[in-house]
Motif scaffolding. Structure first.
Motif, PDB file in Angstrom:
ATOM      1  N   TRP A 188       0.841  -1.195   0.000  1.00  0.00           N
ATOM      2  CA  TRP A 188       0.000   0.000   0.000  1.00  0.00           C
ATOM      3  C   TRP A 188       0.877   1.246   0.000  1.00  0.00           C
ATOM      4  CZ3 TRP A 188      -5.202   0.213   2.990  1.00  0.00           C
ATOM      5  CH2 TRP A 188      -5.982  -0.888   2.633  1.00  0.00           C
ATOM      6  N   LEU A 189       0.659   2.124  -0.953  1.00  0.00           N
ATOM      7  CA  LEU A 189       1.315   3.422  -0.900  1.00  0.00           C
ATOM      8  C   LEU A 189       0.767   4.204   0.286  1.00  0.00           C
ATOM      9  CD1 LEU A 189       1.409   4.473  -4.671  1.00  0.00           C
ATOM     10  CD2 LEU A 189       3.318   3.780  -3.239  1.00  0.00           C
ATOM     11  N   TYR A 190       1.640   4.908   0.974  1.00  0.00           N
ATOM     12  CA  TYR A 190       1.311   5.632   2.208  1.00  0.00           C
ATOM     13  C   TYR A 190       0.865   4.670   3.313  1.00  0.00           C
ATOM     14  CZ  TYR A 190       1.330   9.531  -1.075  1.00  0.00           C
ATOM     15  OH  TYR A 190       1.677  10.436  -2.038  1.00  0.00           O
ATOM     16  N   GLY A 191       1.246   3.408   3.191  1.00  0.00           N
ATOM     17  CA  GLY A 191       0.879   2.429   4.204  1.00  0.00           C
ATOM     18  C   GLY A 191       1.482   2.746   5.558  1.00  0.00           C
ATOM     19  N   LYS A 192       2.731   3.185   5.583  1.00  0.00           N
ATOM     20  CA  LYS A 192       3.400   3.517   6.843  1.00  0.00           C
ATOM     21  C   LYS A 192       2.673   4.659   7.549  1.00  0.00           C
ATOM     22  CE  LYS A 192       7.997   4.521   8.769  1.00  0.00           C
ATOM     23  NZ  LYS A 192       7.647   5.722   9.563  1.00  0.00           N
ATOM     24  N   GLU A 193       2.351   5.704   6.789  1.00  0.00           N
ATOM     25  CA  GLU A 193       1.635   6.841   7.361  1.00  0.00           C
ATOM     26  C   GLU A 193       0.242   6.440   7.844  1.00  0.00           C
ATOM     27  OE1 GLU A 193       4.525   8.427   4.279  1.00  0.00           O
ATOM     28  OE2 GLU A 193       3.149   6.732   4.479  1.00  0.00           O
ATOM     29  N   LEU A 194      -0.400   5.553   7.088  1.00  0.00           N
ATOM     30  CA  LEU A 194      -1.724   5.076   7.465  1.00  0.00           C
ATOM     31  C   LEU A 194      -1.689   4.365   8.806  1.00  0.00           C
ATOM     32  CD1 LEU A 194      -4.727   4.567   6.559  1.00  0.00           C
ATOM     33  CD2 LEU A 194      -3.905   2.385   5.633  1.00  0.00           C
ATOM     34  N   VAL A 195      -0.735   3.443   8.967  1.00  0.00           N
ATOM     35  CA  VAL A 195      -0.635   2.653  10.194  1.00  0.00           C
ATOM     36  C   VAL A 195      -0.234   3.519  11.378  1.00  0.00           C
ATOM     37  CG1 VAL A 195       0.672   0.810  11.317  1.00  0.00           C
ATOM     38  CG2 VAL A 195      -0.202   0.497   8.991  1.00  0.00           C
ATOM     39  N   GLU A 196       0.676   4.440  11.174  1.00  0.00           N
ATOM     40  CA  GLU A 196       1.159   5.279  12.268  1.00  0.00           C
ATOM     41  C   GLU A 196       0.065   6.172  12.842  1.00  0.00           C
ATOM     42  OE1 GLU A 196       4.334   7.490  10.538  1.00  0.00           O
ATOM     43  OE2 GLU A 196       5.849   5.971  10.989  1.00  0.00           O
ATOM     44  N   ASN A 197      -0.885   6.580  12.009  1.00  0.00           N
ATOM     45  CA  ASN A 197      -1.802   7.648  12.388  1.00  0.00           C
ATOM     46  C   ASN A 197      -3.256   7.231  12.543  1.00  0.00           C
ATOM     47  OD1 ASN A 197      -0.066  10.240  12.237  1.00  0.00           O
ATOM     48  ND2 ASN A 197       0.444   9.166  10.341  1.00  0.00           N
ATOM     49  N   ASN A 198      -3.536   5.919  12.518  1.00  0.00           N
ATOM     50  CA  ASN A 198      -4.927   5.478  12.570  1.00  0.00           C
ATOM     51  C   ASN A 198      -5.103   4.245  13.443  1.00  0.00           C
ATOM     52  OD1 ASN A 198      -6.490   7.190  10.432  1.00  0.00           O
ATOM     53  ND2 ASN A 198      -4.551   6.639   9.453  1.00  0.00           N
ATOM     54  N   LEU A 199      -6.367   3.991  13.790  1.00  0.00           N
ATOM     55  CA  LEU A 199      -6.756   2.786  14.504  1.00  0.00           C
ATOM     56  C   LEU A 199      -7.587   1.916  13.567  1.00  0.00           C
ATOM     57  CD1 LEU A 199      -7.786   4.250  17.980  1.00  0.00           C
ATOM     58  CD2 LEU A 199      -5.608   3.199  17.330  1.00  0.00           C
ATOM     59  N   PHE A 200      -7.471   0.596  13.735  1.00  0.00           N
ATOM     60  CA  PHE A 200      -8.071  -0.342  12.795  1.00  0.00           C
ATOM     61  C   PHE A 200      -8.928  -1.382  13.510  1.00  0.00           C
ATOM     62  CE2 PHE A 200      -4.121   1.313  11.264  1.00  0.00           C
ATOM     63  CZ  PHE A 200      -4.304   1.543   9.908  1.00  0.00           C
ATOM     64  N   LEU A 201     -10.043  -1.725  12.894  1.00  0.00           N
ATOM     65  CA  LEU A 201     -10.862  -2.852  13.309  1.00  0.00           C
ATOM     66  C   LEU A 201     -10.724  -3.892  12.213  1.00  0.00           C
ATOM     67  CD1 LEU A 201     -14.047  -0.893  14.498  1.00  0.00           C
ATOM     68  CD2 LEU A 201     -12.109  -1.677  15.875  1.00  0.00           C
ATOM     69  N   VAL A 202     -10.074  -5.014  12.540  1.00  0.00           N
ATOM     70  CA  VAL A 202      -9.677  -5.976  11.522  1.00  0.00           C
ATOM     71  C   VAL A 202     -10.499  -7.256  11.654  1.00  0.00           C
ATOM     72  CG1 VAL A 202      -7.753  -7.134  10.392  1.00  0.00           C
ATOM     73  CG2 VAL A 202      -7.339  -5.043  11.721  1.00  0.00           C
ATOM     74  N   MET A 203     -11.201  -7.622  10.586  1.00  0.00           N
ATOM     75  CA  MET A 203     -12.051  -8.810  10.568  1.00  0.00           C
ATOM     76  C   MET A 203     -11.253 -10.037  10.162  1.00  0.00           C
ATOM     77  SD  MET A 203     -15.243  -7.093   8.523  1.00  0.00           S
ATOM     78  CE  MET A 203     -14.195  -6.253   7.326  1.00  0.00           C
ATOM     79  N   SER A 204     -11.476 -11.132  10.865  1.00  0.00           N
ATOM     80  CA  SER A 204     -10.761 -12.365  10.560  1.00  0.00           C
ATOM     81  C   SER A 204     -11.133 -12.898   9.187  1.00  0.00           C
ATOM     82  CB  SER A 204     -11.077 -13.428  11.618  1.00  0.00           C
ATOM     83  OG  SER A 204     -12.455 -13.749  11.614  1.00  0.00           O
TER      84      SER A 204
END
Length: 206
Positions: free
Chosen positions: A118-134
């Motif tokens: 993912w482009l900008y993946g690092k910035e996305l992960v650093e600055n957001n919270l995620f709800l991840v479905m199995s």
């Protein structure tokens, strides 16, 4: 502070699984609203099967009677060069500055981010919270712990391990419509108004 989820997907077409999944997550994490954001045909990394207009109409039909959901065509309005999840999440955080905005995604996307796809993946992960479905066959904890990129941000990921096994794929519906243009059983895999709309406009039947 309210909790809001952003659920971005192709919705090609939207299914009862999309709606059930989003509702289950909202109940589990006390989300007051789920923003349903259909992807754009302008995205270079994704080939849609019908137009933005038809997918937008189907989405609105699907959620019209449920106040939990709001449809937003933000990504559809963007230039191709600006359609990245990082920018989308920045938009919603600016739109709801007093609330917590989560990115709702499947474990398959977690794998893609861990691989650096993912482009900008690092910035996305650093600055957001995620709800991840199995997803079947994916050990989400292992994906995160084995990634030098994701591991430092492990607390950003809320993993939903159980109760997410309702799998009705859009690809299955498209395949059935190509083989059986009037497949009535599909009426029970999506909201009935969406099925009627697809029949009326002859969508996916090619």
């Amino acid at each position: 502070m309210a909790k809001i989820g952003f659920f971005g997907a192709s919705f090609d077409p939207i299914t009862n699984s999309h709606l059930w999944t989003a509702t289950k997550i909202a109940e589990e994490y006390n989300l007051s609203q789920v923003i349903m954001g259909p992807g754009s045909n302008k995205r270079p990394d994704k080939q849609m099967n019908i137009s933005d207009a038809h997918r937008w109409n189907l989405l609105q039909l699907a959620i019209s009677n449920d106040s939990l959901f709001v449809a937003d065509d933000f990504e559809m309005k963007q230039d191709a060069s600006a359609i990245y999840t990082y920018f989308t999440m920045e938009h919603y955080k600016q739109l709801y500055p007093l609330d917590q905005v989560y990115f709702i995604m499947g474990a398959d996307l977690l794998v893609d981010i861990a691989k650096g796809e993912w482009l900008y993946g690092k910035e996305l992960v650093e600055n957001n919270l995620f709800l991840v479905m199995s997803r079947d066959g994916i050990n989400m904890k292992e994906v995160i712990s084995s990634s030098a990129f994701l591991q430092p941000y492990s607390e950003h990921f809320h993993l939903i391990e159980k109760g997410m096994n309702m799998e009705i794929s859009s690809s299955y519906i498209r395949g059935e419509l190509r083989k059986h243009p009037n497949a009535r059983h599909l009426k029970h895999l999506m909201p009935c108004p969406c099925y009627d709309y697809i029949m009326e406009h002859g969508l996916y039947q090619f």
